[in-house]
Design a protein around this motif. Structure first.
Motif, PDB file in Angstrom:
ATOM      1  N   LEU A  93      11.861  61.351  50.300  1.00 36.23           N
ATOM      2  CA  LEU A  93      12.059  60.536  49.102  1.00 36.23           C
ATOM      3  C   LEU A  93      12.143  59.051  49.459  1.00 36.23           C
ATOM      4  CD1 LEU A  93      12.198  61.253  46.128  1.00 36.23           C
ATOM      5  CD2 LEU A  93      14.696  61.122  46.264  1.00 36.23           C
ATOM      6  N   TYR A  94      12.696  58.727  50.644  1.00 28.90           N
ATOM      7  CA  TYR A  94      12.725  57.338  51.116  1.00 28.90           C
ATOM      8  C   TYR A  94      11.295  56.806  51.280  1.00 28.90           C
ATOM      9  CZ  TYR A  94      12.770  53.677  54.712  1.00 28.90           C
ATOM     10  OH  TYR A  94      12.536  52.523  55.431  1.00 28.90           O
ATOM     11  N   LEU A  95      10.427  57.593  51.909  1.00 28.51           N
ATOM     12  CA  LEU A  95       9.035  57.162  52.082  1.00 28.51           C
ATOM     13  C   LEU A  95       8.321  57.055  50.728  1.00 28.51           C
ATOM     14  CD1 LEU A  95       8.065  59.333  55.190  1.00 28.51           C
ATOM     15  CD2 LEU A  95       8.613  56.890  55.164  1.00 28.51           C
ATOM     16  N   PHE A  96       8.657  57.942  49.815  1.00 24.87           N
ATOM     17  CA  PHE A  96       8.043  57.962  48.490  1.00 24.87           C
ATOM     18  C   PHE A  96       8.489  56.750  47.663  1.00 24.87           C
ATOM     19  CE2 PHE A  96       7.688  59.431  44.066  1.00 24.87           C
ATOM     20  CZ  PHE A  96       6.406  59.978  44.052  1.00 24.87           C
ATOM     21  N   ASP A  97       9.813  56.494  47.642  1.00 23.54           N
ATOM     22  CA  ASP A  97      10.372  55.434  46.798  1.00 23.54           C
ATOM     23  C   ASP A  97      10.289  54.054  47.444  1.00 23.54           C
ATOM     24  OD1 ASP A  97      10.998  57.209  44.803  1.00 23.54           O
ATOM     25  OD2 ASP A  97      13.096  57.457  45.408  1.00 23.54           O
ATOM     26  N   ALA A  98      10.768  53.957  48.688  1.00 24.39           N
ATOM     27  CA  ALA A  98      10.932  52.641  49.317  1.00 24.39           C
ATOM     28  C   ALA A  98       9.678  52.158  50.029  1.00 24.39           C
ATOM     29  CB  ALA A  98      12.100  52.685  50.305  1.00 24.39           C
ATOM     30  N   ARG A  99       8.837  53.087  50.488  1.00 20.52           N
ATOM     31  CA  ARG A  99       7.657  52.695  51.267  1.00 20.52           C
ATOM     32  C   ARG A  99       6.344  52.922  50.529  1.00 20.52           C
ATOM     33  NH1 ARG A  99       9.098  49.232  55.347  1.00 20.52           N
ATOM     34  NH2 ARG A  99      11.039  49.943  56.298  1.00 20.52           N
ATOM     35  N   GLY A 100       6.427  53.432  49.291  1.00 15.75           N
ATOM     36  CA  GLY A 100       5.243  53.551  48.457  1.00 15.75           C
ATOM     37  C   GLY A 100       4.277  54.653  48.825  1.00 15.75           C
ATOM     38  N   PHE A 101       4.744  55.696  49.532  1.00 16.45           N
ATOM     39  CA  PHE A 101       3.858  56.794  49.919  1.00 16.45           C
ATOM     40  C   PHE A 101       3.560  57.687  48.711  1.00 16.45           C
ATOM     41  CE2 PHE A 101       4.548  55.126  53.877  1.00 16.45           C
ATOM     42  CZ  PHE A 101       4.175  55.920  54.944  1.00 16.45           C
ATOM     43  N   LYS A 102       2.364  58.260  48.681  1.00 17.67           N
ATOM     44  CA  LYS A 102       2.012  59.259  47.687  1.00 17.67           C
ATOM     45  C   LYS A 102       2.457  60.637  48.170  1.00 17.67           C
ATOM     46  CE  LYS A 102      -2.114  56.684  46.286  1.00 17.67           C
ATOM     47  NZ  LYS A 102      -3.607  56.719  46.176  1.00 17.67           N
ATOM     48  N   LEU A 103       2.511  61.611  47.251  1.00 16.04           N
ATOM     49  CA  LEU A 103       2.904  62.970  47.625  1.00 16.04           C
ATOM     50  C   LEU A 103       2.015  63.502  48.740  1.00 16.04           C
ATOM     51  CD1 LEU A 103       4.655  65.493  47.109  1.00 16.04           C
ATOM     52  CD2 LEU A 103       2.968  66.206  45.406  1.00 16.04           C
ATOM     53  N   SER A 104       0.710  63.227  48.672  1.00 18.22           N
ATOM     54  CA  SER A 104      -0.209  63.710  49.709  1.00 18.22           C
ATOM     55  C   SER A 104       0.052  63.064  51.060  1.00 18.22           C
ATOM     56  CB  SER A 104      -1.658  63.443  49.289  1.00 18.22           C
ATOM     57  OG  SER A 104      -1.864  62.058  49.038  1.00 18.22           O
ATOM     58  N   ASP A 105       0.687  61.886  51.069  1.00 16.86           N
ATOM     59  CA  ASP A 105       1.021  61.206  52.321  1.00 16.86           C
ATOM     60  C   ASP A 105       2.267  61.782  52.984  1.00 16.86           C
ATOM     61  OD1 ASP A 105      -1.096  59.393  52.040  1.00 16.86           O
ATOM     62  OD2 ASP A 105       0.122  58.035  50.822  1.00 16.86           O
ATOM     63  N   LEU A 106       3.113  62.441  52.189  1.00 22.22           N
ATOM     64  CA  LEU A 106       4.374  62.945  52.740  1.00 22.22           C
ATOM     65  C   LEU A 106       4.144  64.027  53.780  1.00 22.22           C
ATOM     66  CD1 LEU A 106       6.685  63.121  49.579  1.00 22.22           C
ATOM     67  CD2 LEU A 106       6.492  61.300  51.297  1.00 22.22           C
ATOM     68  N   GLY A 107       3.061  64.809  53.633  1.00 22.30           N
ATOM     69  CA  GLY A 107       2.793  65.870  54.599  1.00 22.30           C
ATOM     70  C   GLY A 107       2.533  65.330  55.988  1.00 22.30           C
ATOM     71  N   TRP A 108       1.593  64.391  56.133  1.00 19.67           N
ATOM     72  CA  TRP A 108       1.277  63.898  57.478  1.00 19.67           C
ATOM     73  C   TRP A 108       2.400  63.048  58.053  1.00 19.67           C
ATOM     74  CZ3 TRP A 108       1.429  58.865  58.813  1.00 19.67           C
ATOM     75  CH2 TRP A 108       1.240  57.895  57.835  1.00 19.67           C
ATOM     76  N   SER A 109       3.074  62.253  57.199  1.00 21.28           N
ATOM     77  CA  SER A 109       4.148  61.396  57.720  1.00 21.28           C
ATOM     78  C   SER A 109       5.335  62.238  58.180  1.00 21.28           C
ATOM     79  CB  SER A 109       4.585  60.382  56.670  1.00 21.28           C
ATOM     80  OG  SER A 109       5.008  61.022  55.485  1.00 21.28           O
ATOM     81  N   THR A 110       5.682  63.264  57.413  1.00 18.62           N
ATOM     82  CA  THR A 110       6.756  64.176  57.820  1.00 18.62           C
ATOM     83  C   THR A 110       6.379  64.914  59.097  1.00 18.62           C
ATOM     84  OG1 THR A 110       7.428  64.473  55.518  1.00 18.62           O
ATOM     85  CG2 THR A 110       8.196  66.113  57.085  1.00 18.62           C
ATOM     86  N   PHE A 111       5.109  65.324  59.202  1.00 20.35           N
ATOM     87  CA  PHE A 111       4.650  65.994  60.417  1.00 20.35           C
ATOM     88  C   PHE A 111       4.766  65.063  61.624  1.00 20.35           C
ATOM     89  CE2 PHE A 111       1.376  67.092  63.501  1.00 20.35           C
ATOM     90  CZ  PHE A 111       1.654  68.426  63.725  1.00 20.35           C
ATOM     91  N   ALA A 112       4.375  63.807  61.472  1.00 21.12           N
ATOM     92  CA  ALA A 112       4.442  62.860  62.589  1.00 21.12           C
ATOM     93  C   ALA A 112       5.878  62.633  63.035  1.00 21.12           C
ATOM     94  CB  ALA A 112       3.805  61.531  62.179  1.00 21.12           C
ATOM     95  N   ILE A 113       6.773  62.444  62.078  1.00 22.02           N
ATOM     96  CA  ILE A 113       8.169  62.137  62.404  1.00 22.02           C
ATOM     97  C   ILE A 113       8.847  63.325  63.067  1.00 22.02           C
ATOM     98  CG2 ILE A 113      10.428  61.603  61.411  1.00 22.02           C
ATOM     99  CD1 ILE A 113       8.843  60.008  59.228  1.00 22.02           C
ATOM    100  N   PHE A 114       8.795  64.467  62.413  1.00 27.41           N
ATOM    101  CA  PHE A 114       9.518  65.628  62.939  1.00 27.41           C
ATOM    102  C   PHE A 114       8.750  66.308  64.066  1.00 27.41           C
ATOM    103  CE2 PHE A 114      11.484  64.946  58.817  1.00 27.41           C
ATOM    104  CZ  PHE A 114      12.832  65.037  59.156  1.00 27.41           C
TER     105      PHE A 114
END
Length: 458
Positions: free
Chosen positions: A291-312
């Motif tokens: 939700l931080y990436l979605f709200d504060a960094r302007g990511f789209k729902l489709s972006d959450l998959g790859w960004s979450t994968f990279a982080i974790f």
């Protein structure tokens, strides 16, 4: 719970030692092979890695789906925090009781029952009709999942030797970042495929039930119960345990002991506060990161998959590397205190520094890179899952693992609520990230306080 006779000094794997066996050992099998040692313990821990991975796919699915759930149920930031914390209240409260159950009845039954229970509850959560029903079902998932980690700590004590427990601990705990990484892609993929978060939850839950059957088929409480463990592997483990007991077991301390007897030791409290600080960072990023990436960094729902994968995913890689370094250093003669304090202290410093970097960087991709660095080093503290065996020995690993996980999961229910209140009050995430920094500092102080060389003499 008494341990196999080999841990009291008898190192022979023959069935003649069965007279001293306890109930949880079952009937001893005769040696089946005297050649090269089998590697059942490593396959067993790879299965635990799979279980914990699925555990975190299910646990983190609500965070990835939260933008859609928030819209469907019209949730406020405070309600999001409460919903994110629902799992952790019951999960934390069950830790100490389930630790006693594991020491009394063994981890195999607990692991299989946990997988069945949380899989069904996850599937049912896809049918939730509002905040209340979803909150209740998340609480049930917390109860069901409670036994997995303490059971893994118990298996680390009974299946791994002193120079293998670092890898055992990080293979077990590595499922947390791996599941969080895969879960982001899997849940987002299922949502995009089916058009809703509900079938994604149902599919994930049913998959968990199937893995529960696999766990029941393969896991055994100790090496002598496993048909695939040959005599050489049993002897390798039991000789190491016998030497460990000879050097570490205090006079007269042979039973499971009472939890309150550990309260007078600094290392016990530092173990608990260290895991509290660790989870303050990890659960904060797990529950609020998407939700931080979605709200504060302007990511789209489709972006959450790859960004979450990279982080974790970086966290998974870091955890496995941390375990390898620890066991290699120990096998080369490094003292436990030197190895653990240097590795975990350095990791905590890197976590704090990385979080400060996230606060000050204006670039979204840089923030993802820094969060990946944070997770890489944070997950080195997964070595803590070797501490129940180190501080309590095999007989006490279940209850100590439960106490440690109870303390850590106080962060599980406090952090999502605290972050929700902070974000709601300030309208941003800066103070929430500073909350994570404070948790990292607590972790740093704790890892430098523990004496990693001494069994607690209760």
């Amino acid at each position: 719970m008494a341990q196999p006779s080999s841990e009291a000094g008898d190192t022979k794997p023959e069935r003649s030692s069965s007279k001293t066996a306890t109930k949880d050992q079952g009937r001893f099998a005769p040696p089946r092979d005297v050649g090269r040692a089998s590697r059942v313990r490593w396959r067993l821990f790879l299965l635990l890695l799979l279980l914990v991975t699925i555990n975190y796919v299910d646990r983190g699915s609500i965070s990835v789906a939260m933008p859609l759930i928030q819209k469907d149920f019209t949730l406020t930031p405070a309600e999001i925090g409460l919903l994110s914390s629902a799992f952790f209240w019951t999960y934390a409260l069950m830790q100490i009781p389930i630790g006693w159950v594991i020491d009394r009845y063994g981890p195999r039954k607990v692991i299989a029952g946990s997988a069945f229970g949380w899989g069904l509850a996850t599937a049912a959560s896809g049918l939730a009709w509002g905040f209340g029903s979803l909150f209740w079902l998340r609480s049930v998932i917390g109860i069901a999942e409670a036994g997995i980690y303490p059971s893994g700590g118990k298996l680390n004590a009974t299946w791994m030797t002193q120079t293998e427990r670092g890898r055992g601990a990080t293979i077990l705990d590595g499922g947390a970042p791996l599941g969080s990484a895969i879960g982001g892609i899997a849940i987002v993929g299922l949502i995009l495929l089916t058009g809703s978060w509900r079938p994604a939850f149902i599919i994930a839950g049913l998959a968990t039930v199937l893995v529960g059957f696999l766990a029941w088929w393969y896991i055994r409480n100790n090496p002598r119960e496993h048909k695939s463990a040959n005599a050489a592997e049993i002897e390798h483990i039991e000789l190491a345990h016998a030497e460990e007991e000879r050097l570490a077991l205090p006079e007269g301390a042979t039973g499971p002991g009472k939890l309150r007897n550990f309260f007078r030791y600094r290392s016990f409290w530092a173990m608990c506060t260290g895991w509290l600080g660790f989870n303050g960072v990890f659960y904060g990023l797990l529950t609020w990161g998407p939700l931080y990436l979605f709200d504060a960094r302007g990511f789209k729902l489709s972006d959450l998959g790859w960004s979450t994968f990279a982080i974790f995913g970086a966290g998974f890689v870091g955890e496995i590397i941390g375990g390898l370094i620890a066991d290699y250093w120990r096998s080369r003669g490094g003292s436990a205190n030197l190895v653990m304090r240097v590795l975990l202290g350095f990791a905590a410093v890197m976590v704090v520094a990385g979080l400060f970097g996230v606060i000050v960087t204006p670039n979204a991709l840089t923030a993802v890179a820094l969060l990946s660095v944070v997770l890489f080093f944070l997950r080195w503290v997964g070595l803590f899952w070797s501490l129940p065996a180190t501080l309590g020995g095999p007989a006490r690993a279940g209850i100590l693992g439960g106490a440690m996980n109870f303390s850590g999961n106080i962060s599980g229910f406090v952090t999502p609520i605290a972050v929700g209140l902070i974000v709601g009050a300030t309208g941003g995430y800066t103070w929430a990230l500073l909350y994570f920094v404070a948790a990292g500092v607590l972790m740093l102080a704790s890892v430098l306080t523990i004496d990693y060389t001494k069994r607690l003499p209760i």
